[in-house]
Scaffold this active site. Structure first.
Site, PDB file in Angstrom:
ATOM      1  N   ASN A 286       0.505  -1.414  -0.155  1.00 46.44           N
ATOM      2  CA  ASN A 286       0.019  -0.019   0.184  1.00 46.44           C
ATOM      3  C   ASN A 286       0.820   1.500  -0.049  1.00 46.44           C
ATOM      4  O   ASN A 286       1.397   1.723   0.897  1.00 46.44           O
ATOM      5  CB  ASN A 286      -0.769  -0.150   1.320  1.00 46.44           C
ATOM      6  CG  ASN A 286      -1.603  -1.024   1.133  1.00 46.44           C
ATOM      7  OD1 ASN A 286      -1.882  -1.849   0.365  1.00 46.44           O
ATOM      8  ND2 ASN A 286      -2.576  -2.046   3.008  1.00 46.44           N
ATOM      9  N   ASP A 313      10.217   2.230   2.034  1.00 45.85           N
ATOM     10  CA  ASP A 313       9.145   1.338   2.800  1.00 45.85           C
ATOM     11  C   ASP A 313       8.993   0.441   3.266  1.00 45.85           C
ATOM     12  O   ASP A 313       8.122  -1.108   3.135  1.00 45.85           O
ATOM     13  CB  ASP A 313       7.806   1.860   1.887  1.00 45.85           C
ATOM     14  CG  ASP A 313       6.449   1.422   2.722  1.00 45.85           C
ATOM     15  OD1 ASP A 313       6.344   1.981   4.081  1.00 45.85           O
ATOM     16  OD2 ASP A 313       5.349   1.341   2.289  1.00 45.85           O
TER      17      ASP A 313
END
Length: 448
Positions: A286, A313
């Site tokens: 996401n 991330d």
């Protein structure tokens, strides 16, 4: 106490848009001298021959999830910081959605204590905003904390900040960088329900970028930018995944003067929606990996400086968790060990220069977060340095993956380049898959 002195000779030094042959003298934790040729003045100097390898500043990863405390079955600061230095990442900024969440000063201090004992890389943490912790946000020391992290979509626990009045107050209340995850929750919920109605829980993974759509990203990003312009806040939009969003950002001024900045992650530069067939939920992130067109436009914006930073991330989950059906498989994957090799692979494919990689992964995070004396190869700066051999191929396999979760979305990939040595604050901490227990890592400080 005698300062440890190291002399690195015969390196191709990459710094501030230039590559030049030279030597570097390290005294204690700092770079003492940079010159074409430096001679060892005494027998106490440890002379190290770089043999013509590329010497880069240590990478600064401004977005990682190391899962400690509370989620340590997936990862912890010790294991993931080791994987990071093996990947040439010498400093990281970790996110607040741990368990408990880092939304009070007390919980923030607990994380600093863990990192001080166990981290192999330099560290800082983001402080998390919620709908009801403005009082705690106001206590944050901007010299010792990287910034604020707000989830404007896709949060865990109570970290979704969806009260517009609270959001505006937070934007008005701090001079620190506010980093945001932008996906519109209402849009995603509707899309998800439509697909559950059709497929149940076992939604084909190829629909992930349809559920977490371009529209969801764009609505949220554009709203955050509008609020930043209204309040004068310093906004950094994490992990852009769509070409459409890149048009929200500008390249008309130097990074240090920008109030609104953006980053892209390795996976959005590497994978496309065509990879879901082979990789399945292993590349469920996401925001979602989207189309080839999106990837091309992200590259274009990165190279023309509308996008300022490349990050990972890094967000590991266990194999068992990832192999669940769509609605139960968590989003995120491990990346710190393979981020720099992946970008160097893109250099081999003539997509990006080494100088640009260094700008986006080393210099710019330091400028953006005002990190003191890191991110550059400069006299007086901390000696966070990475030696890279551009012609030493290796294949990512189970037995050389260092993440606690034991898998990588790059498994089976062969990289032409390898990180051979990593220096943390002047100490050799890693060399060719071997770690040295030097305990050299330090808490990052910020020049604010």
């Amino acid at each position: 106490m005698t300062l440890k002195t190291t002399l690195i000779k015969n390196a191709k030094i990459v710094n501030e848009g230039k590559i030049f042959n030279g030597d570097i003298l390290i005294e204690g934790e700092y770079i003492k001298q940079i010159s074409e040729s430096i001679s060892a003045k005494s027998a106490d100097v440890h002379v190290f021959d770089a043999e013509g390898k590329y010497l880069l500043p240590g990478v600064i990863d401004d977005q990682v999830h190391f899962r400690e405390p509370g989620l340590t079955h997936k990862a912890n600061i010790e294991t993931e910081s080791k994987a990071a230095i093996a990947g040439g990442i010498t400093s990281f900024i970790e996110m607040p959605n741990t368990n408990p969440q880092t939304t009070t000063i007390e919980k923030l201090e607990e994380k600093f204590e863990i990192a001080a004992k166990t981290s192999s890389a330099n560290y800082s943490f983001m402080f998390g905003g919620t709908n009801d912790n403005l009082d705690e946000i106001l206590k944050v020391n901007p010299k010792s904390v990287a910034g604020l992290k707000l989830f404007l979509g896709s949060s865990t626990g109570n970290m979704l900040v969806d009260d517009p009045k609270v959001l505006e107050k937070i934007f008005k209340s701090t001079d620190m960088v506010i980093s945001v995850h932008c996906e519109d929750e209402g849009t995603i919920k509707k899309n998800l329900q439509d697909h559950i109605d059709k497929y149940g829980d076992d939604i084909p993974i190829k629909y992930h970028p349809v559920i977490r759509s371009e529209e969801a990203c764009y609505i949220s990003s554009s709203n955050a930018i509008e609020l930043a312009k209204k309040t004068g806040a310093r906004l950094h939009v994490f992990h852009l995944s769509t070409g459409k969003e890149t048009n929200l950002f500008t390249n008309d001024k130097p990074l240090k003067d920008k109030k609104i900045t953006a980053e892209v992650c390795i996976h959005h530069l590497w994978f496309t929606d065509k990879d879901y067939d082979e990789k399945g939920t292993y590349i469920k992130w996401n925001p979602a990996v989207k189309t080839q067109t999106d990837r091309d436009q992200l590259w274009e914006a990165l190279l023309d400086d509308r996008i300022d930073v490349i990050a990972t991330d890094h967000a590991p989950h266990t194999i068992e968790e990832k192999e669940n059906v769509y609605t139960k498989a968590p989003s995120g994957g491990p990346l710190v060990q393979h981020a720099l090799p992946a970008m160097l692979e893109m250099h081999h494919k003539n997509k990006i220069s080494i100088e640009k990689i260094v700008e986006k992964m080393c210099h710019n995070p330091a400028i953006l977060f005002q990190i003191e004396k890191r991110g550059f190869i400069k006299e007086g700066y901390f000696a966070d340095l990475v030696l890279v051999d551009l012609h030493h191929p290796w294949t990512v396999k189970k037995d050389n993956i260092l993440y606690k979760c034991g898998w990588s979305p790059f498994e089976g990939a062969t990289f032409k380049s390898r990180i051979t040595h990593t220096f943390i604050n002047g100490s050799l901490a890693y060399k060719n898959f071997k770690f040295y227990n030097v305990n050299a890592a330090k808490q990052l400080t910020f020049n604010r």
